[in-house]
Design a protein around this motif. Structure first.
Motif, PDB file in Angstrom:
ATOM      1  N   SER A  56       0.840  -1.291   0.091  1.00 50.68           N
ATOM      2  CA  SER A  56       0.085   0.078   0.021  1.00 50.68           C
ATOM      3  C   SER A  56       0.723   1.110   0.014  1.00 50.68           C
ATOM      4  O   SER A  56       2.127   1.338   0.418  1.00 50.68           O
ATOM      5  N   TYR A  89       0.725   5.139   1.361  1.00 45.11           N
ATOM      6  CA  TYR A  89      -0.085   5.855   2.264  1.00 45.11           C
ATOM      7  C   TYR A  89       0.370   7.309   2.171  1.00 45.11           C
ATOM      8  O   TYR A  89       1.382   7.769   2.114  1.00 45.11           O
ATOM      9  N   ARG A 114      -8.816   2.665  -2.670  1.00 42.27           N
ATOM     10  CA  ARG A 114      -8.644   3.854  -1.671  1.00 42.27           C
ATOM     11  C   ARG A 114      -9.427   3.919  -0.580  1.00 42.27           C
ATOM     12  O   ARG A 114     -10.805   3.614  -0.744  1.00 42.27           O
ATOM     13  N   ARG A 115      -9.114   4.271   0.505  1.00 41.27           N
ATOM     14  CA  ARG A 115      -9.733   4.373   1.783  1.00 41.27           C
ATOM     15  C   ARG A 115      -9.007   4.998   2.751  1.00 41.27           C
ATOM     16  O   ARG A 115      -7.913   5.154   2.904  1.00 41.27           O
ATOM     17  N   LYS A 116      -9.939   5.772   3.510  1.00 31.17           N
ATOM     18  CA  LYS A 116      -9.341   6.504   4.599  1.00 31.17           C
ATOM     19  C   LYS A 116      -8.999   5.868   5.863  1.00 31.17           C
ATOM     20  O   LYS A 116      -9.844   4.864   6.371  1.00 31.17           O
ATOM     21  N   THR A 165      -4.622   8.666   3.622  1.00 30.53           N
ATOM     22  CA  THR A 165      -5.261   7.929   2.663  1.00 30.53           C
ATOM     23  C   THR A 165      -4.770   6.742   2.061  1.00 30.53           C
ATOM     24  O   THR A 165      -3.463   6.838   1.778  1.00 30.53           O
ATOM     25  N   GLU A 166      -4.973   5.488   2.276  1.00 28.73           N
ATOM     26  CA  GLU A 166      -4.296   4.445   1.831  1.00 28.73           C
ATOM     27  C   GLU A 166      -4.824   3.966   0.481  1.00 28.73           C
ATOM     28  O   GLU A 166      -5.895   4.032   0.102  1.00 28.73           O
ATOM     29  N   TYR A 167      -3.784   3.759  -0.367  1.00 23.72           N
ATOM     30  CA  TYR A 167      -3.790   3.239  -1.703  1.00 23.72           C
ATOM     31  C   TYR A 167      -3.391   1.617  -1.737  1.00 23.72           C
ATOM     32  O   TYR A 167      -2.368   1.591  -2.075  1.00 23.72           O
TER      33      TYR A 167
END
Length: 467
Positions: A174, A176, A218-220, A229-231
């Motif tokens: 991921s 970040y 994508r998520r917070k 924000t994580e990808y």
């Protein structure tokens, strides 16, 4: 005019003939539409007779956040034919209670284009999620990053630093980016980079169960009080098959960064590389056991079924030995059979269901045996069917044994039993049978309707030609 009618008839013919096959081969399925705020809404693509799992990109839904993805494969044998079903499932979480309209959408899965009509999903307050369901346990996805001071972090994460041989652990890649990071960036030639990263990162001494990520999720997240924000780019479960430690080297990811530091109101983009830290997972040997190099590792339980517990010599019965639990389901071996002269045991039909997700690999493997007893006696099947494994929770070896008992009585007993019961054999209780009740085979009805439509279209085609 005739040509126009003929073309329409031919088109209807092919659409009708193939509609049933296509509908059977690939479908979109929804999970529950009435949920609490901490439960996911599920959209699944189900593919039948698909040996290879295709890439599937699920739609973006306004107000809902994509999270975990899972892939389930089911392999069984029906009437001697191998049947494979692939199910790919995407989770969607709501940020607040309310009614959410899921609009019409189209999903491409291999050679199929699947469409779905709009539907409504209701998320309510409350807390009724099943805490035992690993799919709903989002806390297990929270990362554990060492260098939290950085604003941009490329992370290669594992959920364990020490494992036994053949014990699974999660791998996650991921990026970040802190919410207050004073930088704008975008992914640069991502697909090419990801393939190079995986080629470098995948260990040769591990069995991989890949969940399959065809897009960046994508998520917070909040890590130690700081918002990121994580990808998420990749996730899998790895099972070491040798005693070598798993060494995951440092990897680099190039990003296209917007640089506006040279002049006011002037922007240009530059490629900047970000690097992860190397990760090592220590692999431990199992305790001493004569079969430790062959035994499965995980947490398992036994379900079994015997078609009859009282039979006579020469009568065949079916015995189902099903192992289910968490571990490398695909590599589960058949039970260890003890040799005996009391009955013949034929090689089993094997079927399996495996669900792969970041939280673990769970499923079941079924061994379906035909048994033909050769003589009288009472036979506890636990003497003949045993399945040894290393229990990770107890950290010791355990054995799954059959709890069923097979009673075999001779031909004289069978005849005397029939006589005592006043039975005349094949035609017992014939007058009590209700022949007025018929089962409804909807699939056959659909096929008959389709065949009728095809015949009508053929007749119409002949009529057009003769006119």
């Amino acid at each position: 005019m005739k040509l126009y009618l003929l073309l329409n008839i031919i088109l209807c013919f092919f659409v009708t003939a193939q509609a049933q096959v296509l509908n059977d081969a690939a479908t979109i399925e929804f999970g529950s539409k009435n949920l609490s705020i901490d439960q996911p809404f599920l959209i699944s693509v189900v593919l039948r007779d698909a040996e290879v799992r295709p890439s599937v990109i699920f739609p973006e839904i306004n107000g809902l956040e994509k999270r975990s993805k899972s892939a389930t494969s089911s392999i069984s044998t029906i009437d001697g034919n191998k049947v494979v079903i692939q199910t790919i499932t995407q989770e969607y979480f709501a940020t607040k209670p309310g009614n959410y309209l899921i609009p019409d959408f189209v999903i491409t899965a291999g050679n199929f284009r699947l469409s779905s009509k709009e539907t409504m999903v209701v998320f309510s307050k409350g807390n009724v999620a099943d805490n035992n369901d690993p799919a709903s346990n989002q806390a297990s996805l929270e990362p554990d990053l060492e260098d939290i001071k950085e604003e941009i972090i490329l992370s290669v994460q594992t959920d364990r630093k020490n494992v036994y041989i053949r014990q699974g652990f999660a791998l996650r890649i991921s990026l970040y980016i802190a919410e207050n990071a004073p930088v704008e960036m975008e992914f640069y030639k991502f697909n090419d980079q990801l393939q190079s990263i995986l080629k470098k990162l995948r260990p040769a001494n591990c069995w991989e169960e890949n969940i399959g990520i065809e897009e960046i999720i994508r998520r917070k997240v909040t890590i130690k009080g700081r918002k990121y924000t994580e990808y998420n780019m990749y996730q899998a479960r790895l099972f070491p098959i040798t005693l070598e430690d798993v060494a995951l080297p440092s990897i680099g990811l190039d990003m296209l960064v917007t640089d506006n530091s040279d002049a006011v109101n002037v922007e240009h983009k530059v490629v900047k590389a970000f690097y992860s830290r190397p990760v090592r997972v220590t692999v431990k040997q199992l305790p001493e056991h004569p079969l430790r190099d062959q035994l499965p590792v995980g947490q398992y339980s036994l379900k079994e079924k015997l078609s009859a517990e009282l039979v006579y010599p020469g009568e065949s019965i079916r015995y189902m030995f099903k192992v289910e639990g968490t571990g490398n389901i695909a590599a589960i071996p058949a039970p260890i059979l003890q040799t005996n002269a009391s009955f013949d045991i034929y090689p089993p039909e094997v079927s399996q269901i495996i669900k792969r997700s970041y939280q673990g690999v769970v499923g079941e493997k079924t061994f379906d045996y035909f048994i033909v007893p050769g003589k009288d006696g009472t036979f506890p099947l636990g003497r003949y069917f045993q399945w040894i494994y290393f229990d990770l929770e107890k950290e010791k070896y355990d054995t799954l044994r059959s709890a069923r008992t097979l009673q075999v009585k001779g031909e004289d007993f069978k005849l005397s039993t029939l006589s005592l019961n006043g039975s005349s054999g094949l035609y017992d209780n014939l007058e009590n049978l209700d022949s007025s009740k018929e089962s409804v085979d909807y699939k056959k009805i659909l096929k008959d309707i389709t065949s009728t439509i095809v015949v009508i279209l053929l007749i119409a085609m002949v009529w057009v030609f003769r006119k």
